[in-house]
Enzyme design. Structure first.
Site, PDB file in Angstrom:
ATOM      1  NE  ARG A  65      52.742 -12.908  10.617  1.00 38.22           N
ATOM      2  CZ  ARG A  65      54.223 -12.150  10.733  1.00 38.22           C
ATOM      3  NH1 ARG A  65      55.202 -12.208  10.161  1.00 38.22           N
ATOM      4  NH2 ARG A  65      54.389 -12.754  11.683  1.00 38.22           N
ATOM      5  CB  SER A  88      49.239 -12.660  15.506  1.00 39.43           C
ATOM      6  OG  SER A  88      50.646 -13.023  16.071  1.00 39.43           O
ATOM      7  CD  GLU A 146      48.838 -12.388  10.862  1.00 42.48           C
ATOM      8  OE1 GLU A 146      49.760 -12.857  10.544  1.00 42.48           O
ATOM      9  OE2 GLU A 146      48.233 -12.845  11.441  1.00 42.48           O
TER      10      GLU A 146
END
Ligand code: EPU
Length: 335
Positions: A162, A234, A330
């Site tokens: 990510r 998420s 995230e």
């Protein structure tokens, strides 16, 4: 092209947080963006570029300029290698759908991830054992500081979990991403991850379309539909710990799920840690932890960003207290 003052971002963030930005600029063509930048419209101002707003949490109004791409072109550059050039504003799942329909393989595991193509490279989106970096050949971006266009090879994008070069260099606005895909006939399907195999219809022949279908079913059953319940997928990253930390923990929690990584590292699902702390399905004010997936924070209606953030901070603290592991967001939290 669209230029607005004091513009509501409610429809531009899937969390459904009602905040305004000072100025909003949306463009369809590269020239429009270049003219806007070279006119000095960003000089001395706070600014940010958004994609589908599916990975953002605004804590308050944004006192600056928000840019959004509507560059929606998609072109096959080379049929032999299946190289496809895709505008930053193309909806990610429209691109996946196009690939699957044309038997271009490599992105089917990334079906139904919300957001747009430009952001897929910033965030290196991932699911079911595949990340955007596995299929990105090249990224083209405008540097707003010198007004020039730069091309980045896959390696130059410095992709991580990510993470990418662009996450740390917001002066680059992605305008185009080139993907390198395979023909379905030359391709080995990737269904080894987690519960994907179980989600495939028994007896159904394996194909890009059947994998896409299975993933759509899994995602729909575990993740809220942003049209109905505000969320940003998420909320936390899965923490990566040293193998020794994992081995100490697994003695107390033998059922703890994990993924082995290179260099003696182990990834532990944050959703599991959060569930163990008793947060799954809990609500604090108008913010909550989704009842089917503890990694997802949701807007139960009318939540503001600070409320969601307050809940996130409580979750981080309790995971740290119980497991001595720090989890971090995230989503991109805009303060
Ligand atoms: N788990 C629990 N309780 C929960 C949620 C998960 O115990 O409430 C356990 C599951 O049983 C499983 C493990 O945690 O053993 C992993 O869960 P899952 O397979 O649902 O995936 P994840 O690690 O929670 C990641 C990505 C998702 C991606 C899925 C599938 C991150 C931060 N998230 O989630 O990506 O779709 O894997 O590959 O890496 C996103 O980035 O927004 C996103 C949704």
């Amino acid at each position: 092209m669209r230029r607005e003052q004091n513009f509501s971002l409610l429809k531009y963030n899937t969390f459904g947080i009602d905040v305004n930005c000072r100025e909003f600029f949306e463009y369809e063509e590269l020239d429009e963006l270049m003219d806007f930048v070279s006119s000095g419209a960003l000089v001395g101002k706070r600014w940010m570029h958004i994609g589908g707003g599916s990975n953002l949490l605004f804590l308050s109004d944004f006192d600056g300029v928000v840019l959004h791409s509507q560059m929606n072109q998609m072109a096959i550059v080379d049929q032999g290698d299946i190289s496809i050039s895709v505008g930053s504003g193309v909806v990610w799942d429209d691109f996946v759908d196009f690939c699957v329909a044309n038997h271009f393989a490599g992105v089917e595991n990334l079906s139904l991830i919300p957001g747009e193509v430009g952001a897929s490279a910033v965030q290196n989106i991932g699911a079911y054992g595949v990340e955007a970096k596995d299929v990105i050949l090249r990224v083209t971006a405008l540097n707003v500081e010198d007004g020039k266009i730069y091309k980045f090879s896959n390696e130059e994008c410095c992709f991580g979990y990510r993470d990418s070069f662009f996450k740390h260099h917001p002066e680059y606005i992605i305008i185009n991403v080139n993907f390198l895909l395979k023909k379905e006939s030359d391709y080995q399907y990737n269904i080894s991850y987690g519960n994907l195999q179980k989600a495939l219809q028994p007896g159904e022949a394996l194909s890009l379309a059947s994998i896409r279908n299975a993933i759509i079913n899994v995602r729909n059953s575990k993740l809220p539909d942003p049209k109905e319940i505000g969320s940003a997928g998420s909320f936390f990253k899965n923490p990566i710990v040293d193998r020794a930390v994992y081995e100490a923990l697994v003695k107390d929690y033998p059922k703890m799920p994990f993924y082995e990584l290179p260099d003696e590292k182990v990834k532990i699902p944050a959703g599991w840690l959060i569930e163990q702390c008793g947060w799954k399905g809990k609500q604090v004010g108008n913010a909550g932890v989704y009842e089917k997936q503890a990694l997802v924070l949701v807007n139960r209606g009318g939540a503001n960003g600070a409320e969601v953030w307050h809940l996130a901070e409580q979750i981080v603290a309790s995971v740290r207290e119980k497991f001595n592991i720090s989890i971090s967001p995230e989503v991109c939290v805009v303060k």
